[in-house]
Design an enzyme around this catalytic site. Structure first.
Site, short mmCIF file in Angstrom:
data_model
loop_
_atom_site.label_atom_id
_atom_site.label_comp_id
_atom_site.label_asym_id
_atom_site.label_seq_id
_atom_site.Cartn_x
_atom_site.Cartn_y
_atom_site.Cartn_z
CG ASP A 1 -1.86 1.23 1.23
OD1 ASP A 1 -2.47 1.52 0.18
OD2 ASP A 1 -1.98 1.92 2.27
CB SER A 2 0.24 4.79 -0.72
OG SER A 2 -0.94 4.88 0.05
CB CYS B 1 -9.62 4.47 0.36
SG CYS B 1 -7.96 4.89 0.96
CB THR B 2 -6.84 -0.34 2.07
OG1 THR B 2 -5.72 0.43 1.60
CG2 THR B 2 -7.29 -1.29 0.99
CG HIS B 3 -5.19 4.96 4.12
ND1 HIS B 3 -4.64 4.44 2.98
CD2 HIS B 3 -4.16 5.52 4.82
CE1 HIS B 3 -3.32 4.68 2.99
NE2 HIS B 3 -3.02 5.33 4.10
CE1 TYR C 1 2.23 5.62 -3.94
CE2 TYR C 1 1.13 3.80 -5.05
CZ TYR C 1 2.27 4.36 -4.51
OH TYR C 1 3.45 3.65 -4.55
N GLY C 2 -3.62 8.85 -3.93
CA GLY C 2 -4.99 9.16 -4.36
C GLY C 2 -5.19 10.47 -5.07
CB CYS D 1 -3.30 0.38 -2.52
SG CYS D 1 -3.45 2.11 -3.02
CG ASN D 2 -9.74 0.20 -2.87
OD1 ASN D 2 -9.48 0.15 -1.67
ND2 ASN D 2 -10.64 -0.57 -3.43
CB THR D 3 -5.31 4.65 -5.27
OG1 THR D 3 -6.24 5.15 -4.31
CG2 THR D 3 -4.95 5.74 -6.24
N1 DGL Z 1 -4.93 3.06 0.61
C1 DGL Z 1 -5.08 3.55 -0.72
C2 DGL Z 1 -6.37 3.07 -1.35
O1 DGL Z 1 -6.88 2.03 -0.97
C3 DGL Z 1 -4.97 5.01 -1.00
C4 DGL Z 1 -4.02 5.80 -0.27
C5 DGL Z 1 -3.45 7.01 -0.94
O2 DGL Z 1 -4.15 7.92 -1.41
O3 DGL Z 1 -2.24 6.99 -0.94
O4 DGL Z 1 -6.87 3.68 -2.24
#
Ligand code: DGL
Length: 279
Positions: free
Chosen positions: A15-16, A190-192, A47-48, A78-80
């Site tokens: 993940d990021s 988003c996994t966050h 990353y988003g 990470c979805n992004t």
């Molecule tokens: N955790 C990432 C996701 O699932 C995004 C985090 C980011 O923006 O870096 O999309």
């Protein structure tokens, strides 16, 4: 690229930042004897809000780094990153690559009001994975999908502010339209965002069921490993090593606090085994 793969090798999780820890906890629950290497690209988050190509390149670099560590499979937690990279990764690496997409499908099944909210990063909203799921599964049912995105949430979580007044104000602002439309399911795309559950509940009570992909991805990973003959045969509990592309000590507090996932499933060993890596 190819690499000799052994069932004893660890699974790479990427993940990021700390978001993938919400997925890692589910992976550890589903695959308790597996070893994991968790890579957080902390030097380049978030990353988003990045461009498509940028996300693709950073993700390829991270997966190359995990491949270099001898992992037997990679979970792009990470979805992004998944939204822009899965095809590219699968054509470049001869190992199972498991990605994720916001859990719209279970939310569509569960809704009673016919309105589903999706909270994701601006880049995931733009990506074709989410748009395809909405077009193929939501549109034919007539269920309304209401989207919400914010560039602020990931940096707030990464800086330990998941439960802060600022985070709650952002959530109030962007989720109120979903609540007003009658949404009863909120997809955490988003996994966050599972780490925002407390703040979402504090603002909206039980208005939404919170739906994320962690457990489904863990089940899927288990199936993929089983079908590939890659499930570990060792009897003892697995271990986790953490790699970060930024400063180790800057990442340590959040990694330690959130390494048990949003439900605090696993107690962090002290100190956490974290090393720096360049991607
Ligand atoms: N955790 C990432 C996701 O699932 C995004 C985090 C980011 O923006 O870096 O999309």
């Amino acid at each position: 690229m190819s690499h000799p793969m052994s069932s004893a090798a660890p699974i790479g999780v990427f993940d990021s930042g700390v978001g993938g820890l919400s997925v890692l906890a589910e992976l550890r629950r589903a695959l308790p004897r597996e070893d994991f290497i968790y890579l957080a690209d902390t030097a380049h988050l978030p990353y988003g809000t990045r461009e498509d190509d940028d996300i693709r390149q950073l993700t390829a670099r991270a997966v190359t780094a995990l491949h270099g560590q001898g992992v037997k499979a990679v979970v792009v937690a990470c979805n992004t990153a998944s939204a822009f990279s899965l095809d590219h990764l699968r054509s470049h690496f001869a190992l199972p690559i498991i990605g994720l997409v916001p859990a719209v499908k279970p939310a569509l099944k569960a809704t009673r009001t016919g309105v589903v909210g999706v909270l994701a990063t601006p880049s995931t909203m733009r990506g074709s994975l989410l748009q395809t799921v909405i077009r193929e599964y939501a549109e034919p049912t007539g269920i309304q999908v209401v989207k919400a995105a914010s560039p602020e949430l990931v940096p707030l979580i990464e800086t330990g502010q998941a439960n802060s007044p600022r985070t709650r104000a952002v959530l109030r602002d962007i989720l109120t339209p979903i609540a007003e439309a009658g949404g009863d399911q909120l997809v955490l795309g988003c996994t966050h965002y599972p780490f925002l559950s407390g703040s979402i509940r504090a603002e909206f009570g039980d208005q939404f069921a919170l739906v994320d992909s962690g457990a489904a991805v863990a089940r899927h990973t288990r199936n993929v490993l089983e079908q590939s003959g890659l499930l570990t045969e060792v009897p003892q509990p697995g271990e986790v090593r953490y790699l970060v592309t930024g400063e180790v000590e800057a990442a340590r507090p959040q990694l330690t606090m959130l390494s048990g996932g949003s439900a605090g499933l696993f107690a962090a060993p002290s100190p956490l085994d974290i090393a720096a890596i360049q991607t």
